[in-house]
Scaffold this motif. Sequence first.
Motif, short mmCIF file in Angstrom:
data_model
loop_
_atom_site.label_atom_id
_atom_site.label_comp_id
_atom_site.label_asym_id
_atom_site.label_seq_id
_atom_site.Cartn_x
_atom_site.Cartn_y
_atom_site.Cartn_z
N THR A 169 0.84 -1.20 0.00
CA THR A 169 0.00 0.00 0.00
C THR A 169 0.88 1.25 0.00
N GLU A 171 0.60 3.67 2.07
CA GLU A 171 0.94 3.94 3.47
C GLU A 171 2.18 3.14 3.87
N HIS A 172 2.21 1.86 3.50
CA HIS A 172 3.37 1.03 3.84
C HIS A 172 4.62 1.53 3.12
N ASP A 174 5.30 4.55 2.28
CA ASP A 174 5.75 5.78 2.93
C ASP A 174 6.43 5.50 4.26
#
Length: 249
Positions: A169, A171-172, A174
Amino acid sequence: MLYTRHDTVCCTWGTDPEFFVEDKNGKVISPHHLTTGTKKNPEAIPNSGWSCQIDGMALEFNSPVFYSFSTLAYEVRKFLSSRALLDFLSERNGGEQVCLSDKICHTFDEDVWDSAPDSSKELGCNPDFDAYTGEMNPKPVPANERFRTVSGHLAIGWIEGFSWHDDITQEHFDVCRHLVRNFVSLGYLDKLTDISKLEQEDVRRSLYGQPGAFRPKPFGVEWRAPSNYWCRAQGVQRKVFYDYLNEEY
């Protein structure tokens, strides 16, 4: 959120260092005859818990999973000097002694290069990324086709119950970028670097292993900047990541 406290961590540590191989006369040779292991199917090294495979013109070793960097650093050094590894390499070389080189970059002699299979000469694999830009790093193109480098990647995991088929993802991705940038800004790459070989390190990083190089993984992140120097360095576990193990990010 990655949280660690002292040297008891809620994450996992692993490594897959690469090494050139030298014959008994100190000449760097092609290791293609020393293992049947491949990226998809590594070969187990008996009585060690480790496995290995061919990675281009080098041997790559895969560690078990450990639960602190201190343990990882200790176990890497122990494995590299182990009877299990020595016997494995000697047996595969027809009983003649070979050893792992301390070089982090090398231009292969023409006769060695010509004797290696074409598959070992292929350069580059899956792309990695720059933690500062978030962009994919370009494929390295050495000026001399016989020039190669070796690394000592660190795999840090914190995702429980992950699957290798899990999507990465944003988020992951980042979080991985943030973690790697912190490793660099806190000076850990410098502590993992052989100051006696800074010229070699500069050449290596001009092609491969720049400070922010990483790959997001379903389990966490693979930091691809370090060379294999730290795998043999005495006391590296005492000076690397100690401060970081008391931080929360």
